[in-house]
Design a protein around this motif. Structure first.
Motif, PDB file in Angstrom:
ATOM      1  N   SER A   1       0.803  -1.222   0.000  1.00  0.00           N
ATOM      2  CA  SER A   1       0.000   0.000   0.000  1.00  0.00           C
ATOM      3  C   SER A   1       0.838   1.274   0.000  1.00  0.00           C
ATOM      4  N   ALA A   2       2.176   1.137   0.013  1.00  0.00           N
ATOM      5  CA  ALA A   2       3.025   2.325   0.088  1.00  0.00           C
ATOM      6  C   ALA A   2       3.045   3.077  -1.236  1.00  0.00           C
ATOM      7  N   ASN A   3       2.872   4.387  -1.158  1.00  0.00           N
ATOM      8  CA  ASN A   3       3.041   5.277  -2.302  1.00  0.00           C
ATOM      9  C   ASN A   3       2.251   4.864  -3.534  1.00  0.00           C
ATOM     10  N   PRO A   4       0.949   4.628  -3.415  1.00  0.00           N
ATOM     11  CA  PRO A   4       0.162   4.227  -4.589  1.00  0.00           C
ATOM     12  C   PRO A   4       0.146   5.286  -5.679  1.00  0.00           C
ATOM     13  N   ALA A   5       0.244   6.562  -5.300  1.00  0.00           N
ATOM     14  CA  ALA A   5       0.245   7.619  -6.308  1.00  0.00           C
ATOM     15  C   ALA A   5       1.460   7.491  -7.218  1.00  0.00           C
ATOM     16  N   GLU A   6       2.635   7.223  -6.635  1.00  0.00           N
ATOM     17  CA  GLU A   6       3.833   7.037  -7.456  1.00  0.00           C
ATOM     18  C   GLU A   6       3.693   5.814  -8.347  1.00  0.00           C
ATOM     19  N   ALA A   7       3.096   4.752  -7.808  1.00  0.00           N
ATOM     20  CA  ALA A   7       2.916   3.543  -8.607  1.00  0.00           C
ATOM     21  C   ALA A   7       2.067   3.836  -9.835  1.00  0.00           C
ATOM     22  N   ARG A   8       1.061   4.681  -9.675  1.00  0.00           N
ATOM     23  CA  ARG A   8       0.196   5.008 -10.810  1.00  0.00           C
ATOM     24  C   ARG A   8       0.930   5.811 -11.870  1.00  0.00           C
ATOM     25  N   LYS A   9       2.025   6.474 -11.472  1.00  0.00           N
ATOM     26  CA  LYS A   9       2.799   7.244 -12.442  1.00  0.00           C
ATOM     27  C   LYS A   9       3.696   6.354 -13.299  1.00  0.00           C
ATOM     28  N   GLY A  10       3.760   5.072 -12.972  1.00  0.00           N
ATOM     29  CA  GLY A  10       4.545   4.159 -13.790  1.00  0.00           C
ATOM     30  C   GLY A  10       5.876   3.757 -13.201  1.00  0.00           C
ATOM     31  N   THR A  11       6.174   4.189 -11.978  1.00  0.00           N
ATOM     32  CA  THR A  11       7.410   3.740 -11.339  1.00  0.00           C
ATOM     33  C   THR A  11       7.331   2.242 -11.093  1.00  0.00           C
ATOM     34  N   ILE A  12       8.400   1.531 -11.361  1.00  0.00           N
ATOM     35  CA  ILE A  12       8.383   0.094 -11.154  1.00  0.00           C
ATOM     36  C   ILE A  12       8.323  -0.224  -9.674  1.00  0.00           C
ATOM     37  N   SER A  13       8.186  -1.486  -9.386  1.00  0.00           N
ATOM     38  CA  SER A  13       8.086  -1.915  -7.998  1.00  0.00           C
ATOM     39  C   SER A  13       9.218  -1.358  -7.157  1.00  0.00           C
ATOM     40  N   TYR A  14       8.874  -0.800  -5.994  1.00  0.00           N
ATOM     41  CA  TYR A  14       9.881  -0.299  -5.089  1.00  0.00           C
ATOM     42  C   TYR A  14      10.685  -1.438  -4.472  1.00  0.00           C
ATOM     43  N   ARG A  15      10.258  -2.671  -4.681  1.00  0.00           N
ATOM     44  CA  ARG A  15      10.978  -3.816  -4.126  1.00  0.00           C
ATOM     45  C   ARG A  15      12.150  -4.241  -5.016  1.00  0.00           C
ATOM     46  N   VAL A  16      12.284  -3.647  -6.183  1.00  0.00           N
ATOM     47  CA  VAL A  16      13.405  -3.903  -7.086  1.00  0.00           C
ATOM     48  C   VAL A  16      14.313  -2.679  -7.081  1.00  0.00           C
ATOM     49  N   LYS A  17      15.576  -2.888  -6.772  1.00  0.00           N
ATOM     50  CA  LYS A  17      16.554  -1.801  -6.678  1.00  0.00           C
ATOM     51  C   LYS A  17      16.070  -0.648  -5.790  1.00  0.00           C
ATOM     52  N   PRO A  18      15.577  -0.927  -4.595  1.00  0.00           N
ATOM     53  CA  PRO A  18      15.146   0.174  -3.729  1.00  0.00           C
ATOM     54  C   PRO A  18      16.280   1.101  -3.329  1.00  0.00           C
ATOM     55  N   TYR A  19      17.531   0.643  -3.466  1.00  0.00           N
ATOM     56  CA  TYR A  19      18.670   1.479  -3.084  1.00  0.00           C
ATOM     57  C   TYR A  19      18.821   2.709  -3.976  1.00  0.00           C
ATOM     58  N   LEU A  20      18.134   2.735  -5.118  1.00  0.00           N
ATOM     59  CA  LEU A  20      18.139   3.923  -5.956  1.00  0.00           C
ATOM     60  C   LEU A  20      17.089   4.940  -5.525  1.00  0.00           C
ATOM     61  N   LEU A  21      16.157   4.502  -4.673  1.00  0.00           N
ATOM     62  CA  LEU A  21      15.017   5.339  -4.301  1.00  0.00           C
ATOM     63  C   LEU A  21      15.021   5.806  -2.859  1.00  0.00           C
ATOM     64  N   PHE A  22      15.555   4.985  -1.958  1.00  0.00           N
ATOM     65  CA  PHE A  22      15.395   5.235  -0.527  1.00  0.00           C
ATOM     66  C   PHE A  22      16.753   5.252   0.180  1.00  0.00           C
ATOM     67  N   GLU A  23      16.884   6.182   1.117  1.00  0.00           N
ATOM     68  CA  GLU A  23      18.146   6.318   1.839  1.00  0.00           C
ATOM     69  C   GLU A  23      18.483   5.080   2.657  1.00  0.00           C
ATOM     70  N   TRP A  24      17.462   4.425   3.261  1.00  0.00           N
ATOM     71  CA  TRP A  24      17.742   3.243   4.078  1.00  0.00           C
ATOM     72  C   TRP A  24      18.348   2.130   3.238  1.00  0.00           C
ATOM     73  N   ALA A  25      17.843   1.979   2.005  1.00  0.00           N
ATOM     74  CA  ALA A  25      18.333   0.901   1.138  1.00  0.00           C
ATOM     75  C   ALA A  25      19.720   1.222   0.589  1.00  0.00           C
ATOM     76  N   ALA A  26      19.961   2.498   0.278  1.00  0.00           N
ATOM     77  CA  ALA A  26      21.296   2.905  -0.167  1.00  0.00           C
ATOM     78  C   ALA A  26      22.319   2.638   0.929  1.00  0.00           C
ATOM     79  N   GLU A  27      21.909   2.837   2.177  1.00  0.00           N
ATOM     80  CA  GLU A  27      22.786   2.556   3.314  1.00  0.00           C
ATOM     81  C   GLU A  27      22.998   1.052   3.478  1.00  0.00           C
ATOM     82  N   LEU A  28      21.938   0.274   3.306  1.00  0.00           N
ATOM     83  CA  LEU A  28      22.043  -1.168   3.518  1.00  0.00           C
ATOM     84  C   LEU A  28      22.992  -1.821   2.528  1.00  0.00           C
TER      85      LEU A  28
END
Length: 281
Positions: free
Chosen positions: A43-70
């Motif tokens: 349910s996270a960020n459904p508005a962004e999903a509607r814009k055509g962004t791919i799943s946030y579960r693939v390469k999240p390190y490009l999108l989120f600071e926590w994943a870039a850190e991990l």
């Protein structure tokens, strides 16, 4: 800094995997889990999903600071460096999230079938953010199969399979030899790109959340005509086989979203020219 013992390195080279290796405390793992739940739930960020962004579960390190850190976690990189050397790129990352009672599973496969990389030196660091055990559907891996080279795979249409086309190795896998990769939050496993592995449904009472980070030494290249992207996370890139990805300035920064979409578009363009990559998970 070397953290793997000589026995651990020897086991990885001979058997194709090593686990468990603790890289963070259970408390730190819980913090990452909460960040995953905040940013990558269904349910996270459904508005962004509607814009055509791919799943946030693939390469999240490009999108989120926590994943870039991990993906740059020093102890994770220390363990990976012990296996592939000091110049390290992240090629791909996928979140594996099974809810309790879910019938989702992963069939027997080799990661390297779908990455289009050469030579086969990629190592997957599977980071457990929740308990990963027989009840929750942990990874199971068949020892020494990484020495068998690239094996043929076939598509198996099944909505329960967590790979895009249900791609499954064409081989009668002796499941009696499979080793369950049991991990506690904050531990990782390391497996070779050619090691045959799978995972079963989650019959437990907790979500099984883990992140598979695909690390490659900088000399590894993509074999297709499409120039792909990767992130330099340690050492130097003296080869230039990939366009280097930017670290996000903030969660879902416009530049980060653009980089995410660009990386994904190139990846799928490559999948059309390399049949082995067409079913990448």
């Amino acid at each position: 800094m070397k953290i793997l013992t000589e026995d651990a390195v020897r086991h990885y080279k001979e058997e194709g995997f090593h686990f468990p290796e603790r890289v963070m405390s259970a408390e730190d793992a819980l913090w990452y889990r909460r960040e995953v739940e905040r940013t990558c739930s269904a349910s996270a960020n459904p508005a962004e999903a509607r814009k055509g962004t791919i799943s946030y579960r693939v390469k999240p390190y490009l999108l989120f600071e926590w994943a870039a850190e991990l993906v740059r976690h020093p102890r994770v990189l220390d363990a990976v460096e012990d296996l592939i050397g000091p110049d390290i790129l992240v090629f791909h990352t996928t979140m594996w999230w099974k809810t309790p009672g879910s019938s989702n599973r992963v069939p027997w496969h080799q990661d390297g079938t779908y990455f289009g990389l050469a030579p086969f030196e990629h190592v997957t660091a599977w980071v457990a953010l929740s308990p990963s055990n027989l009840e929750t559907g942990c990874v199971r891996i068949v020892p020494r199969t990484h020495g068998d080279g690239q094996l043929p795979h076939a598509d198996v249409p099944d909505p329960d399979l967590m790979l895009s086309r249900g791609q499954t190795v064409v081989l009668n896998v002796d499941e009696s030899k499979a080793v369950p990769v049991i991990l506690s939050p904050g531990e990782i496993s390391l497996h070779h790109t050619m090691a045959i592995h799978a995972s079963d449904p989650n019959t437990g009472t907790d979500d099984r959340i883990g992140i598979g980070i695909s690390y490659i030494p900088a000399h590894v290249r993509h074999v297709g005509p499409t120039r792909l992207t990767a992130s330099l996370v340690r050492g130097e890139d003296r080869y230039g086989h990939f366009d280097l990805e930017p670290r996000p300035l903030s969660d879902l920064h416009p530049d980060a979203v653009a980089a995410h979409r660009k990386s994904d578009a190139r990846f799928w363009e490559a999948s059309r020219s390399i049949p082995e990559m067409a079913g990448i998970h």
